[in-house]
Every structure is written in structure tokens, then in C-alpha cells.
Design a protein around this motif. Structure first.
Motif, short mmCIF file in Angstrom:
data_model
loop_
_atom_site.label_atom_id
_atom_site.label_comp_id
_atom_site.label_asym_id
_atom_site.label_seq_id
_atom_site.Cartn_x
_atom_site.Cartn_y
_atom_site.Cartn_z
N ALA A 65 3.01 8.41 1.56
CA ALA A 65 2.87 7.73 -0.26
C ALA A 65 2.06 6.47 0.41
CB ALA A 65 4.28 7.20 -0.34
N ALA A 66 2.19 5.88 1.50
CA ALA A 66 1.54 4.56 1.69
C ALA A 66 -0.43 5.01 2.20
CB ALA A 66 1.63 3.76 3.16
N GLU A 69 -2.29 5.58 -1.26
CA GLU A 69 -2.60 3.84 -2.16
C GLU A 69 -3.70 3.32 -1.12
OE1 GLU A 69 1.06 1.62 -1.50
OE2 GLU A 69 2.38 3.00 -2.84
N ASP A 71 -7.72 3.46 -0.65
CA ASP A 71 -8.66 4.48 -1.26
C ASP A 71 -9.40 5.28 -0.71
OD1 ASP A 71 -8.64 3.19 -3.97
OD2 ASP A 71 -10.51 1.86 -2.88
#
Length: 102
Positions: A65-66, A69, A71
Motif C-alpha cells: 500500500a505504501a 502511494e 509515483d
């Protein structure tokens, strides 16, 4: 990309090492997993494929998930920096958590 998915799968089998490892090895392993996840993210691997390859690694969903986040860079130089930063961030979090628990 096939080699990357193979590496992800191998990392998934490393999770039992967490229980038996000392703190330094544990944080290094967390860094290794973070690096592989971010390399996969920067290579364009889908989150579902990474999740499947990392099945059984308890911390992987949080790392994935991180990672998404952040690019996705097209420049190899920026990708390398992103991977290094992501790994360092997770290793630092690990060592901070250990020092707070002590």
C-alpha cells in the motif's frame, strides 16, 4: 518481470525467519522485502500480483500500500533512488520500533 515475480515469491517464504532472527537481521530482512516490493512497483507490476507473490508475509500488505502511494518513475536513476529511499524508510521504522520496545 518474471525474475522480479520469482524474487517476490522467494521473499514470501522468508517470513518464518522473522521469528528466529535477531533484531538486526529482522530489520535487514524487512529492508530486503521493501526493496523487492518497490522494485516491482517501479517495474509496473500490478499490486494484486505483488500481493499474491508476497502471500504469507504479514507486513507485505502495508508495504505494498505504501509503495503505491509513491509515483512510478520512468528514469532509471529516479527509480533507483526511490527503491533506496523506500528500503531505508522501512529499515528505519523497524529499528525505531525496536528501540521503543526496549
Amino acid at each position: 518481470m518474471k525474475n522480479l515475480l520469482t524474487t517476490l515469491a522467494l521473499c514470501a517464504f522468508m517470513s518464518p525467519a522473522f521469528a528466529a532472527a535477531d533484531d538486526r537481521v529482522t530489520c535487514t530482512t524487512i529492508g530486503d522485502i521493501a526493496q523487492v516490493i518497490m522494485e516491482a512497483r517501479q517495474a509496473g507490476v500490478a499490486p494484486s500480483a505483488i500481493m499474491e507473490a508476497m502471500e504469507g508475509v504479514p507486513i507485505a500488505p502495508f508495504m505494498i500500500a505504501a509503495a503505491f502511494e509513491v509515483d512510478r518513475w520512468h528514469s532509471e536513476q529516479f527509480q533507483i533512488h526511490e527503491v533506496q529511499d523506500f528500503r531505508a524508510d522501512w529499515e528505519t521504522k523497524c529499528y525505531n520500533q525496536l528501540s521503543e520496545a526496549a
